[in-house]
Design an enzyme around this catalytic site. Structure first.
Site, PDB file in Angstrom:
ATOM      1  CG  ASP A   6     -55.189 -13.741 -23.649  1.00  0.00           C
ATOM      2  OD1 ASP A   6     -55.137 -12.596 -23.143  1.00  0.00           O
ATOM      3  OD2 ASP A   6     -55.416 -14.676 -23.233  1.00  0.00           O
TER       4      ASP A   6
ATOM      5  CG  ASP B 262     -58.605 -12.142 -22.452  1.00  0.00           C
ATOM      6  OD1 ASP B 262     -58.700 -13.328 -22.568  1.00  0.00           O
ATOM      7  OD2 ASP B 262     -57.856 -11.508 -21.800  1.00  0.00           O
TER       8      ASP B 262
ATOM      9  CG  ASP C 163     -58.541 -16.864 -24.444  1.00  0.00           C
ATOM     10  OD1 ASP C 163     -58.169 -17.625 -25.229  1.00  0.00           O
ATOM     11  OD2 ASP C 163     -58.188 -16.485 -23.358  1.00  0.00           O
TER      12      ASP C 163
END
Ligand code: 8DG
Ligand code: MN
Ligand code: MN
Length: 391
Positions: A204, A206, A315
């Site tokens: 992902d 962040d 995120d």
């Protein structure tokens, strides 16, 4: 007789936060094996065992050369009997039976595949496994009730199982930067997580967002999300208040302004022409490759058409400026490094560290810090830069 590798002084230290752990190291075969056992223990909800294997792997990452003989390990902490047994077998035979039988076991493979779906934790994966499900497509075909995160997880599974490149992370960074400047000029965004530690790819991306004027960051997350939504960038988002009060690792006393801390788990729709450099020809009046069928909320079929864009997990965390150093340290990872920092703080310093604050239980007061360097210093630790936190 070849001499044993000189064990660096820092490798003899037993907390990962006392050591430099680079991304690239010389014992990949061994660390991969120990981390597989760690992962398997985690999937079996045996946390103690999982952490023990992970710590053993982490110590090997600090060594200046490949381990060749058991004698090379003399003086190293964190190596329990079980890990030593696995290492010995691998040095002698090139592989470990336990590791290989775990790697090929149906349970390990299924639980790994099922927890690999965004929104699916170990408990859910185990229940599904007992119910006969083995992989994401089994879940898509099943009658299982899925929450909205899991629906998105199944829908975008193909894209989300691909690694995110640094170029894609930077492209997403530009989108987030734009969103943040639109709704709050002067706000600052920082790439955290694995990319800040120097990783080339991630599962992902962040980001940590703050504003130098304390209080300005309040209410920022909903505005950023709204802006991104109007731009059609978000495939999924869930914003939460911090889970700090429930966290068993959190400090005994939460700071007063903790309710301002917000985070968002999201899935971005990243245009492939931006993520991979070299613009693609844009089909007139629509998406490249005609992927209209992929709107969230459409039928729950795993989607394979992904010519024009890619689903990427992102995120976002918003932190008040006064907590920025703690948030940056807390969201940079690695997970083991974070865990070791908190263990060091509690066990060795009688302090409680979180992503919000550092509390000194002896002095009964919070220790202020605006940089990571100051936090390491409060903790009596040598500063470890992000690229050496890859424990
Ligand atoms: P990857 O994505 O490249 O696979 O690796 P990563 O970037 O190191 O892992 P991550 O899962 O994205 O986590 C990044 C950091 O975020 C990690 O060090 C720990 C931190 N983190 C969570 N969840 C939470 C949480 O609930 N609270 C706090 N304070 N930190 C968290 O992942
Ligand atoms: Mn990450
Ligand atoms: Mn993350």
């Amino acid at each position: 007789l070849t001499p044993s590798p000189v064990i660096p002084k820092s490798s003899a230290k037993s907390y990962a936060c006392q050591r430099r752990t680079p991304l690239k190291h010389h014992n990949l075969l061994l660390t991969e094996a120990l981390e597989l056992l760690s992962e398997n223990a985690e999937l079996g909800e045996n946390e103690g065992r999982s952490v023990a294997f992970r710590r053993a792997a982490a110590i090997l990452k600090t060594l200046p050369q490949a381990v060749q003989r058991m004698e090379d390990l003399q003086g190293l902490p964190c190596l329990g009997d079980h890990s030593l047994r696995v290492i010995k077998e691998m040095l002698e035979y090139g592989s470990s039976q336990e590791v290989e039988s775990t790697r090929h076991s149906e349970q390990y493979q299924a639980l790994k595949a099922l927890t690999g779906i965004f929104g699916v934790g170990v408990k859910t994966a185990e229940r599904w496994f007992r119910g006969g499900l083995r992989c994401p497509s089994d879940v898509a075909k099943s009658e299982e009730r899925l929450n909205s995160a899991q629906q998105a997880g199944v829908l975008y599974h193909e894209d989300l199982s691909q690694r995110v490149s640094r170029a894609e992370a930077d492209a997403i960074g530009q989108i987030v930067e734009r969103a943040v400047q639109e709704v709050l000029p002067g706000a600052q965004i920082t790439l955290t997580g694995g990319f800040r530690r120097g990783k080339e790819t991630g599962h992902d991306v962040d980001f940590l967002i703050t504003h130098p004027e304390e209080g300005k960051e309040e209410g920022l997350m909903p505005k950023v999300i709204q802006w991104l939504e109007t731009q059609g960038v978000l495939l999924y988002q869930k914003t939460t208040r911090n889970s700090y009060l429930e966290s068993k690792d959190g400090p005994s006393r939460p700071p007063h302004n903790m309710d301002r801390f917000e985070r968002c788990f999201s899935i971005f729709k990243l245009d492939r022409s931006t993520g991979e450099g070299g613009p693609l020809a844009q089909a007139p009046g629509g998406e490249v490759g005609g992927c209209e069928g992929r709107a969230p909320g459409s039928e729950l079929e795993p989607q394979h058409c992904s010519t024009g864009w890619k689903a990427v997990r992102v995120d976002l965390v918003v932190s008040p400026y006064s907590q920025f150093g703690f948030a940056l340290l807390g969201w940079t990872g690695s997970k083991l490094f974070e865990r070791e920092l908190r263990r060091w703080a509690g066990k060795e310093k009688n302090m409680s560290l979180s992503s919000h604050a550092l509390y000194d239980n002896s002095q009964r007061r919070y220790l202020r810090a605006s940089t990571e360097e100051e936090i390491f210093s409060h903790l009596g630790l040598e500063y470890i830069p992000p690229c050496d936190r890859n424990a």
